[in-house]
Design a protein around this motif. Sequence first.
Motif, PDB file in Angstrom:
ATOM      1  N   UNK A 299       0.711  -1.258   0.105  1.00  0.00           N
ATOM      2  CA  UNK A 299       0.026  -0.064  -0.031  1.00  0.00           C
ATOM      3  C   UNK A 299       0.644   1.077  -0.001  1.00  0.00           C
ATOM      4  N   UNK A 300       0.243   2.362  -0.727  1.00  0.00           N
ATOM      5  CA  UNK A 300       0.832   3.608  -0.588  1.00  0.00           C
ATOM      6  C   UNK A 300       0.985   4.156   0.705  1.00  0.00           C
ATOM      7  N   UNK A 301       1.512   5.323   0.890  1.00  0.00           N
ATOM      8  CA  UNK A 301       1.261   6.027   2.215  1.00  0.00           C
ATOM      9  C   UNK A 301       2.316   5.760   3.179  1.00  0.00           C
ATOM     10  N   UNK A 302       2.426   6.397   4.425  1.00  0.00           N
ATOM     11  CA  UNK A 302       3.191   6.237   5.289  1.00  0.00           C
ATOM     12  C   UNK A 302       3.487   5.059   6.081  1.00  0.00           C
ATOM     13  N   UNK A 303       4.656   4.331   6.149  1.00  0.00           N
ATOM     14  CA  UNK A 303       4.705   3.031   6.949  1.00  0.00           C
ATOM     15  C   UNK A 303       4.198   2.936   8.272  1.00  0.00           C
ATOM     16  N   UNK A 304       3.777   1.595   8.577  1.00  0.00           N
ATOM     17  CA  UNK A 304       3.189   1.178   9.623  1.00  0.00           C
ATOM     18  C   UNK A 304       4.117   1.340  11.017  1.00  0.00           C
ATOM     19  N   UNK A 305       5.082   1.270  10.698  1.00  0.00           N
ATOM     20  CA  UNK A 305       5.888   0.884  11.897  1.00  0.00           C
ATOM     21  C   UNK A 305       7.501   1.385  11.374  1.00  0.00           C
ATOM     22  N   UNK A 306       8.134   2.068  12.312  1.00  0.00           N
ATOM     23  CA  UNK A 306       9.595   2.219  12.275  1.00  0.00           C
ATOM     24  C   UNK A 306      10.419   2.139  13.349  1.00  0.00           C
TER      25      UNK A 306
END
Length: 329
Positions: A299-306
Motif C-alpha cells: 500500500x501507498x502512504x506512510x509506513x506502519x512501523x519504524x
Amino acid sequence: PYTATTKVCGASGYVRPYISGCKRLYRVHHRQGLQHARPIPLLRSFLEPRAIQQMQVWRLLDCSGTCLCRTVGSVVKQARDAFRRYRESRPPNLPEASAQQQEQQALLQGATRLVMQLPVPVAADAKPGVTLMDQSFCLFDEGDWPGGIVQRFRALRPLVEATLEGYNPEFLGMLESPADGLGCWMLPDTTLCGIATNATFSSFAKLCQGGYGSKPVQAGQTVVAVNPEWTGPQDIGQFWERKLKEAAEVLLAPNEWQTLYSCRMIRTSRGKGYGLLVGSYSLGWHLWAARSEDSSSVADGDCLLWSQEKPTQPLIIETLNAAAAAAKL
C-alpha cells in the motif's frame, strides 16, 4: 517531551521538522541519514549536536518512503545504496600507515560481519515479457523451487552481482560441491557468501576462519552473509562435532552479525494481514501494509512501523493485524 512532524521537500532532501511548535530547518542528504544534518547558521548555536541527538531528530525520516520497494530492481538499488553507505561510513585505509595503525583502524571500523537478505523472485510467477528487474517478489515455499537450493542460488546470483555493480566483483565459484548452493564473491575489502544453511555451515565457518584463504580474517575486511538460512547454533552439526558446534556458538553469537540490507514479505497467521519489512544500514527498519503476499500489492502512504532496531515478531504481527482490521472498516 518533544513532539515532531516532518515534511520532505522533493528529492533535494530538505526536511522541515516542527518541534514543540517551532520551525527548525535542516539541510539533510536523504541517503546519508540525519546524522549528517546541518542546522542553518542562525540556529547553529541554539541546536548543538548533543541536543539534536537527545531529541532523536533522526526519527523524523521514519516515514519518508525512501525504503518502499515493489520490484526486484528497486530492491537491488536499495541494497546497493546500503552497501555504499556502509563503505562510506568506514575510515579509509591509509597505505602509508603502519601495520599497527592499520590494525587499530580496523578495530574502530565497527561491525565486520553483515547480513544481506534479498527476495528472490520465483521464475514460475514471472509474467511474459517482464524483465528480472521489473518483476515483483512474494512469499514462497519449497514447492516453488523443484531444483532446491541450487535453483535458488542460480536465481540469487544475478541479484547479488547487480547489487555489486561498479565494484568489479569476482565470483570465485562454489565453496565445496555445486549441489550445496554455497557460492562466494570477492571484493578488495569484502567477501560475500550465500546461501549458508545449517547443513553447509561447516563450509561457511571454514571461510570465516580463513580456511579458504586468509583474506576474510585480515584487518579491515568485511564478510557479508547473503540470504543465510541457518537457524541457530543448537541446530548445527551432530552432537559429536564439538569443534563445529563451538564455531557456530562463536560465529552466531548475539550481535555478531548486523543487517546491511533486508527485504521480505510477511504474512500473519491464517493470512489475516500482509506486509513488507525492510531494514537498511543506517536507515532502520520500516514496515508497510500489503493487500496480498505479492510485493506489487504494498500500500501507498506512510509506513506502519519504524524502529532503529529490528522489531520483534509479535509487534510485527500485531501491527499488521491491526492494519488489516482497519482496512476492512
